[in-house]
Design a protein around this motif. Structure first.
Motif, short mmCIF file in Angstrom:
data_model
loop_
_atom_site.label_atom_id
_atom_site.label_comp_id
_atom_site.label_asym_id
_atom_site.label_seq_id
_atom_site.Cartn_x
_atom_site.Cartn_y
_atom_site.Cartn_z
N ASN A 4 -60.58 37.31 0.90
CA ASN A 4 -60.19 36.28 1.87
C ASN A 4 -58.68 36.32 2.12
OD1 ASN A 4 -58.84 34.78 -0.18
ND2 ASN A 4 -60.76 33.81 -0.79
N LEU A 52 -55.92 30.40 4.06
CA LEU A 52 -57.36 30.22 3.80
C LEU A 52 -57.89 29.01 4.55
CD1 LEU A 52 -59.93 31.06 2.34
CD2 LEU A 52 -59.16 29.74 0.34
N SER A 108 -59.95 31.51 -6.89
CA SER A 108 -60.14 32.74 -6.10
C SER A 108 -60.36 33.93 -7.01
CB SER A 108 -58.91 33.00 -5.22
OG SER A 108 -57.82 33.48 -6.01
#
Length: 244
Positions: A4, A24, A97
């Protein structure tokens, strides 16, 4: 391996976690989870949750969870709600993450251990020299004290250089960092094809933001982007680059 914008920004040697997390957020807005309203200066702003996150990205899930934990109704949150509060959530989002996992898998464990030992040993030597200077400064000539200080600084510098060159990337790490660098170079390229259209711009914008290149990226598409993305409501989309 898909990553991402947050992970992309940090793997691109970006040390700005704020930018990576906000990137994000923009990515989630582009995917239809959020809507952002702001004035021509980017503030004040309001973030509205369009729907609950139903994907598999733990960082995205944590981001939405953290943002709306500061909301009174669980649906809308303003810059005033987040001020002096949201920065505390940033480490939680980064930890949720895959960044740390990807980074760890990218380097050979043995080389990392050797690197760490080299840094520790050189740092101890440097500290010992500095302590010696401090304890016996009266008995040392100015020239000798200065020379020892230079030696100490040199040892610390060597430790930093060693940390850069001893760490050996794994095959996975070579592939990952090559892909990340290639994508970053594409975003920054002066020959980037603006004829990719608005959808390309809106999707890629979050990745450009993650590496601190949003303003320059927007300028390349100034003749293509007539309307702001559907997830943004305001008089000046370019002001969103100052969102952080």
């Amino acid at each position: 391996k898909n990553i991402n914008p947050l992970e992309f920004g940090l793997l691109s040697s970006s040390i700005n976690q704020n930018n990576a997390v906000v990137a994000l957020l923009f990515h989630l807005a582009e995917e239809g989870y959020l809507k952002i309203d702001s004035d021509e200066n980017g503030k004040p702003f309001t973030i509205t949750k369009i729907k609950d996150y139903d994907g598999s990205d733990n960082a995205a899930k944590k981001l939405i969870e953290c943002i709306f934990s500061h909301s009174s109704d669980g649906i809308t949150v303003t810059d005033k709600n987040l001020k002096n509060e949201f920065y505390k959530d940033i480490p939680k989002i980064v930890n949720a993450s895959n960044y740390h996992k990807l980074h760890k898998e990218s380097f050979d464990r043995k080389s990392v251990t050797i690197c760490t030992l080299a840094i520790v040993v050189n740092s101890i030597l440097a500290i010992a020299i500095i302590a010696l200077i401090a304890a016996q400064i009266d008995t040392y000539a100015t020239g000798k004290a200065g020379l020892l200080s230079i030696v100490a600084i040199t040892l610390i510098t060597l430790a930093i250089i060693i940390s850069c060159f001893i760490r050996k990337r794994t095959d996975f790490g070579d592939k990952l960092f090559t892909q990340v660098k290639s994508y970053a170079d594409t975003i920054k390229s002066t020959n980037i094809l603006s004829n990719q259209g608005a959808s390309y711009f809106y999707y890629t914008y979050a990745f450009a933001f993650a590496i601190g290149y949003a303003t320059q990226f927007s300028k390349k598409f100034k003749d293509v982007i007539v309307e702001p993305p559907s997830w943004y409501s305001g008089t000046n989309f370019n002001s969103i680059s100052g969102f952080t």
